[in-house]
Enzyme design. Structure first.
Site, PDB file in Angstrom:
ATOM      1  N   ASP A  22       0.853  -1.176   0.000  1.00 48.64           N
ATOM      2  CA  ASP A  22       0.000   0.000   0.000  1.00 48.64           C
ATOM      3  C   ASP A  22       0.898   1.237   0.000  1.00 48.64           C
ATOM      4  O   ASP A  22       2.098   1.152   0.272  1.00 48.64           O
ATOM      5  CB  ASP A  22      -0.887  -0.033   1.248  1.00 48.64           C
ATOM      6  CG  ASP A  22      -1.973   1.029   1.205  1.00 48.64           C
ATOM      7  OD1 ASP A  22      -2.210   1.586   0.126  1.00 48.64           O
ATOM      8  OD2 ASP A  22      -2.574   1.298   2.263  1.00 48.64           O
ATOM      9  N   ASP A  24      -4.414  -2.828   5.041  1.00 49.61           N
ATOM     10  CA  ASP A  24      -4.931  -2.440   6.345  1.00 49.61           C
ATOM     11  C   ASP A  24      -6.451  -2.447   6.415  1.00 49.61           C
ATOM     12  O   ASP A  24      -7.022  -2.513   7.490  1.00 49.61           O
ATOM     13  CB  ASP A  24      -4.414  -1.058   6.758  1.00 49.61           C
ATOM     14  CG  ASP A  24      -4.697  -0.004   5.695  1.00 49.61           C
ATOM     15  OD1 ASP A  24      -5.465  -0.294   4.760  1.00 49.61           O
ATOM     16  OD2 ASP A  24      -4.146   1.101   5.797  1.00 49.61           O
ATOM     17  N   ASP A  71      -8.668  -5.237   1.774  1.00 41.52           N
ATOM     18  CA  ASP A  71      -7.411  -5.947   1.523  1.00 41.52           C
ATOM     19  C   ASP A  71      -7.455  -7.405   1.965  1.00 41.52           C
ATOM     20  O   ASP A  71      -6.557  -8.185   1.620  1.00 41.52           O
ATOM     21  CB  ASP A  71      -6.250  -5.253   2.255  1.00 41.52           C
ATOM     22  CG  ASP A  71      -6.009  -3.847   1.753  1.00 41.52           C
ATOM     23  OD1 ASP A  71      -5.992  -3.665   0.529  1.00 41.52           O
ATOM     24  OD2 ASP A  71      -5.852  -2.932   2.586  1.00 41.52           O
TER      25      ASP A  71
END
Length: 902
Positions: free
Chosen positions: A338, A632, A636
Site C-alpha cells: 500500500d 490495512d 485488503d
C-alpha cells in the site's frame, strides 16, 4: 418497473452513482418519505436480511489432525512405530514427541478465514434510522431492504450501500474500502458511470464511518450484495497456498522415503539370499539401519529455527501469526505494498507554495513544524509578506489543532488543515498568538457542494477580514480575474505532479459586517496563492526500496489513490527506474493473459478495488512469484489471504485484515517488511545449514554400519553408542545452527527458486562427500586401533569420539555454506556455537572417563595421544572441506557459490 421482479443482482448491476437522486428513487421503487412497513417486509422476504452469512467453521479436532498431513510426518510416524516394535523405546519416544510438538505448534499458530469473516461482520452497525410510512423510526440493520430511506449523521456507521439523495457538509471515512486516510467528501451530484469506487462521491458504503454532516440516502444493496459483502464472498473463495518450505519438505520426504524403501528391500534380499541370514534377523538389521538414517531431530530443529526467526522479527516490528510464514519471507520475489502510511508517513504536509511572484519549496516531513522555506523568487520583503499572508490564511481558516505528544506531532481534525498549521509555524507564526490577535467572528464551513471554507476575523490593525481556502478552480471563480486565472494556471502546471492543491484568498470588509454570507464573497476577493500538499515518503522508505531492488525483489504499489499522486511517490522513492501506472478501470479491460504481462511491467496500480488487488496477486503468483502483500482495510483481506505472506498493519489495520494475514507490522512501516525478508532469508539459510549438518552425520553412521553388514567385519559402534552420538550431537550441535546470524550479502543475492528441491546439487554433493569422509576417517581410526593391539572397546570409543569430533569441526565449516574469505569471527564461532561445543566436549569427556558411563556404553578411557590423533584427523577434514568449497567456487559449478559477491 416492478422492483419485486428484480433480483438483488439486477439492482447491483445498476450504476447508481451515475443516476440523479430522482432517478435513483424511481429505480428503487421508493420515495423521499420512505416505503411502507408492509412493502419493507415483502422485500425482506424476497432478498433476505441485511447481514453476512456465518462462515463454515472447522472443528478443533479436525484442525489438529490436519497438522499430521505431511509426507515427513508420515515417515516419522512409521519410524516411531518401527522403533517401538524393535524395542528401541527411547528412539521411538523421541520421534513421537517431535511429531506431536510439530502438530501442537501448527495448531496454535494457525489463524482461520472464519475469524476474518466474523471480523467483517462486526463492522456493520446494529440499528438504523429510517423513514417508513412517512415516519422517522429506528429498525435493526438486519431488516433494512433496498429502497429504504436512511438518515445518516456524523459518528454513525453506514448500515448498507446507498445512493445519496440529499446531503449537507457530508464526509465519510472510507479507508477500510479504499485504503485512503483522507475523508471522502460526499454529495448528491451524479458522477460518471465508469468512476472507480473511491470516486463515487454520490454513494455511501456499508461499514464506512460518517465523519461530518448529514445525509438522506436510499438503500441500493444489502447483505452479501454490498461492497463489504462481496469482500466476504471473495475471502471464502480464496484457498491458502502451502509455503515453499513445506512443499520442499514434502518433496524431500517423499523422495527420501522412496530411496529408503528401495534400499531396504535390496539390502534385505542381499542379507537373506546373498549372506544366508534368517529373515527375521535380516529384517531387524534393515529396519534398525533405516531408523538410524532418519533425521528424527530435523523437524524439531526446523521448528525451533522458525521460532527463533519469529523472535528476531518481533524485535524488528514484524509479528508472525503463522510460523511457516517466517521462512516464506525468505523466498519473496515481489512485495505488493500500500502507499498511504506504509511507504508514506500518512501525514499531509505543504510541499510547494505559490504566493505572489514567489515559488517556495517547503522542507521537513509530516506534521513536525521543522523545515526551511527555499527556492524563493522575487524580492526578500515581497516574498516574506506574501508567504506570511498565505500562511496566516491557512492557519486561521481552519478548525484543526496540532499537538506534540510522546510519539511526536499529531493533528486533531482535518489532516490538510494540520499541515497548514505546521507550514505557518515554519513561516514563523505562533498559532496561539495569531488566533488571539485575529478572533473569529463567523464562518462558512466547508461543504462538498461549494468546496470552500471562509472565516470572518477582526483584524488587529482595524476592520474585519475574510479568509478563504478551497479548491483552486472554486477560489479562482470567486476572484473572477482573468489575469489571476492565467497566472494560477501557470503555477498549477509548474507544481510537482501528484500534489493536492488548495487555493487561498482574502477580502477586507468594514466593521459593520458581523456575519458571513455567500453573496458577500461574489466581489472584492483578492488572491493570496496556492499550496501543494503531499503525504511525504517515510525517511527510511527510499533505502528500504533500494535494498529490495538490490536483492532482486520487485515492488508493486497498489493503492486506492489517484494514479498521478501514486506515481509522484513512486518516483520520489525510486520504486523503479521509470515507474508505470495502471488504473483499476484499465485492469478491468484486460483478460487474464494480458494481465499476466501487465503485472510484470507495471509498478503502480491506482484506484484499485478488492477484486483488482486479488487479480494482481493471483497473476503474480501465476508468473511464479512468491508474493508478500500489505494491507490495512477490509478491502485488503481477500488479497492478504491469497498472498504467500499477507501482511497487515498493526496500528491502523482493521481486525479483518489482521485475521486474514500471516504477519502484522507493529509500526506499519515498509522498512519493517524488508527487515522481515532479511530475517526470512537468514532463517532459510539456517534451516539448510541444519540439514547440511544433520544428514551427513547420520549418513556417516549409516555408511559405517552398512559396510560392516555387507563386508562382515565387527561393528565399529554398538547400538547404544549410535544412540549416544545422535542424542549429543543433534540436541546440541545441530540446534546451535538455528541461532546463526545472517551471512554476508544475504540481501545482495536474488530470491531463491521456490520450486527448487530442498537438497540442491551442492547440498546433495556435500551430504555424499561428508558422509563418505566421516565413514572413511572413522573406519581408519577403528582399524588402526585394532592393528596396534587396542581392544575392540577402546577402538569403538575412539570411533565415537572421532564422529563427534568430526561433527564439531564440520559445524564450523557448515556455518558458511557460501564460499568467502575466512574471518576471525567465522573461526571462533558465535556464543551459541561455543556453548554447544563446550557442552558436547564435556559430555564426551564424561562418556569416555566416567566409570558409570564405561559400564553403560562399553566405553574406555583414552590417552592424550589417542585424543590428539582424533582432533588432528577432524581438523584435517575441515580444512579439506574448506578447500573443496573454494575450489568449487572458482570453477563456478554450483549456483549457490556463484551467487556470492566477493
Amino acid at each position: 418497473m416492478d422492483i419485486a421482479g428484480n433480483s438483488q443482482t439486477d439492482l447491483e448491476a445498476t450504476d447508481w452513482h451515475a443516476l440523479s437522486p430522482d432517478q435513483s428513487l424511481a429505480r428503487a421503487e421508493s420515495r423521499i418519505d420512505g416505503i411502507s412497513s408492509a412493502e419493507a417486509q415483502r422485500r425482506l422476504e424476497d432478498w433476505g436480511p441485511n447481514s453476512l452469512p456465518e462462515p463454515a467453521r472447522t472443528s478443533p479436532m479436525r484442525r489438529f489432525l490436519a497438522q499430521f498431513n505431511s509426507g515427513l510426518i508420515y515417515f516419522l510416524g512409521a519410524a516411531a512405530l518401527a522403533s517401538f516394535m524393535l524395542g528401541h523405546v527411547i528412539d521411538g519416544a523421541v520421534i513421537a514427541s517431535v511429531v506431536m510438538v510439530n502438530a501442537v505448534v501448527g495448531f496454535v499458530q494457525e489463524g482461520k478465514a472464519e475469524q476474518a469473516l466474523r471480523a467483517i461482520g462486526h463492522l456493520i452497525s446494529h440499528q438504523a434510522i429510517v423513514k417508513r410510512d412517512g415516519q422517522r423510526t429506528s429498525v435493526p440493520v438486519a431488516e433494512l431492504v433496498p429502497g429504504d430511506i436512511v438518515l445518516l449523521e456524523a459518528g454513525q456507521k453506514v448500515p448498507a450501500d446507498a445512493r445519496i439523495v440529499r446531503s449537507r457538509a457530508m464526509s465519510v471515512d472510507e479507508a477500510l474500502l479504499t485504503g485512503e486516510s483522507l475523508t471522502a467528501d460526499k454529495s448528491s451530484t451524479a458522477v460518471a458511470a465508469k468512476s472507480a469506487l473511491g470516486d463515487r462521491t454520490s454513494m455511501v458504503f456499508s461499514g464506512t464511518l460518517v465523519k461530518t454532516g448529514q445525509a438522506t440516502v436510499v438503500v441500493t444493496a444489502t447483505g452479501q450484495a454490498t461492497e463489504i459483502g462481496k469482500i466476504g464472498g471473495m475471502l471464502q473463495e480464496v484457498t491458502e497456498l502451502s509455503t515453499p518450505l513445506l512443499r520442499q519438505i514434502n518433496r524431500f520426504a517423499t523422495r527420501f522415503t522412496r530411496v529408503m524403501l528401495v534400499g531396504s528391500i535390496l539390502l534385505f534380499a542381499f542379507l537373506v539370499w546373498g549372506r544366508q541370514f534368517e529373515w527375521s534377523e535380516a529384517l531387524i538389521m534393515v529396519v534398525a539401519l533405516a531408523v538410524g538414517l532418519i533425521p528424527e531431530g530435523l523437524p524439531a530443529v526446523i521448528t525451533i529455527t522458525l521460532a527463533i526467526g519469529v523472535r528476531r522479527m518481533a524485535v524488528r516490528h514484524a509479528f508472525i501469526r503463522k510460523l511457516p510464514a517466517v521462512e516464506t519471507l525468505g523466498a519473496v520475489s515481489v512485495i505488493c505494498t500500500d502507499k498511504t502510511g506504509t511507504l508514506t508517513r500518512n501525514e499531509m504536509m505543504v510541499r510547494h507554495v505559490f504566493a505572489g511572484n514567489a515559488q517556495v519549496l517547503v522542507g521537513g516531513s509530516g506534521y513536525a513544524p521543522e523545515g526551511d522555506l527555499t527556492g524563493a523568487q522575487g524580492g526578500p520583503d515581497e516574498t516574506r509578506i506574501a508567504i506570511r499572508e498565505l500562511a496566516l490564511c491557512g492557519l486561521l481558516c481552519g478548525d484543526a489543532r496540532l499537538e506534540q505528544g510522546e510519539n511526536g506531532w499529531s493533528v486533531e481534525g482535518d489532516p490538510m488543515e494540520g499541515a497548514l498549521i505546521a507550514f505557518a509555524m515554519k513561516a514563523g507564526l505562533d498559532p496561539s498568538h495569531e488566533r488571539r490577535e485575529w478572533p473569529r467572528l463567523d464562518e462558512i464551513p466547508f461543504d462538498a457542494t461549494h468546496r470552500y471554507m471562509a472565516t470572518l476575523h477582526r483584524s488587529p490593525e482595524g476592520g474585519h477580514v475574510v479568509f478563504i481556502k478551497g479548491a483552486p478552480e472554486v477560489v479562482l471563480h470567486m476572484i473572477g480575474n482573468p489575469a489571476v486565472s492565467k497566472q494560477w494556471a501557470e503555477l498549477i502546471s509548474a507544481a510537482a505532479a501528484g500534489e493536492r492543491l488548495l487555493g487561498f484568498a482574502t477580502k477586507r470588509v468594514d466593521y459593520s459586517v458581523k456575519a458571513l454570507d455567500p453573496d458577500l464573497l461574489k466581489t472584492g476577493i483578492e488572491p493570496l496563492g496556492l499550496a501543494g500538499f503531499i503525504d511525504p515518503p517515510r525517511p527510511e522508505a527510499h533505502d528500504a526500496v533500494a535494498q529490495c531492488r538490490r536483492a532482486g525483489i520487485g515492488i508493486k504499489m497498489i493503492t486506492g489513490d489517484h494514479a498521478v499522486t501514486a506515481l509522484a511517490i513512486a518516483r520520489l522513492i525510486r520504486l523503479a527506474d521509470q515507474p508505470r501506472a495502471m488504473t483499476g478501470t484499465e485492469i478491468e479491460q484486460l483478460d487474464e493473459e494480458d494481465l499476466l504481462n501487465a503485472v510484470e511491467e507495471t509498478s503502480v496500480f491506482a484506484r484499485a478495488s478488492p477484486e483488482h488487488k486479488l487479480r494482481i496477486v493471483k497473476a503474480l503468483q501465476a508468473r511464479g512469484h512468491i508474493v508478500a502483500m500489505t494491507g490495512d482495510g477490509v478491502n485488503d483481506a481477500p488479497s492478504l489471504k491469497q498472498a504467500d505472506v499477507g501482511t497487515a498493519m498493526g496500528q491502523k489495520g482493521s481486525e479483518a485484515s489482521r485475521e486474514a494475514a500471516k504477519m502484522v507490522l507493529l509500526d506499519d512501516n515498509f522498512a519493517s517488511i524488508v527487515a522481515a525478508v532479511h530475517e526470512g532469508r537468514t532463517v532459510y539459510d539456517n534451516i539448510r545449514k541444519v540439514i547440511a549438518w544433520t544428514l551427513p552425520t547420520n549418513g556417516g553412521e549409516a555408511v559405517i554400519v552398512l559396510l560392516a553388514i555387507l563386508m562382515g567385519f565387527t561393528l565399529p559402534m554398538t547400538a547404544t553408542q549410535i544412540l549416544w552420538i545422535n542424542l549429543v550431537t543433534d540436541s546440541a550441535l545441530g540446534l546451535a545452527l538455528a541461532f546463526e546470524p545472517s551471512e554476508r550479502g544475504v540481501m545482495e543475492r536474488p530470491p531463491r527458486n521456490a520450486k527448487a528441491a530442498l537438497l540442491s546439487a551442492f547440498m546433495l554433493w556435500r551430504v555424499l562427500l561428508v558422509s563418505i569422509l566421516f565413514a572413511a576417517m572413522s573406519l581408519g581410526i577403528f582399524f588402526a586401533a585394532l592393528d596396534t593391539g587396542r581392544s575392540v572397546e577402546t577402538a569403538r570409543t575412539m570411533v565415537v569420539n572421532m564422529l563427534v569430533g568430526a561433527g564439531i569441526f564440520y559445524l564450523f565449516s557448515v556455518r558458511h555454506l557460501r564460499a568467502g574469505p575466512a574471518t576471525l569471527q567465522g573461526a571462533l564461532g558465535t556464543k551459541p556455537v561455543l556453548l554447544a561445543v563446550g557442552a558436547v566436549v564435556s559430555a564426551q569427556l564424561i562418556f569416555t572417563y566416567l566409570p558409570l558411563m564405561n559400564r553403560i556404553f562399553a566405553s574406555r578411557p583414552l590417552s592424550i595421544s589417542e585424543f590428539a590423533l582424533i582432533l588432528f584427523s577432524a581438523a584435517m577434514m575441515m580444512l579439506l572441506l574448506e578447500g573443496e568449497k573454494r575450489f568449487m567456487h572458482r570453477l563456478g559449478w554450483f549456483e549457490e557459490l556463484r551467487a556470492v559477491k566477493p
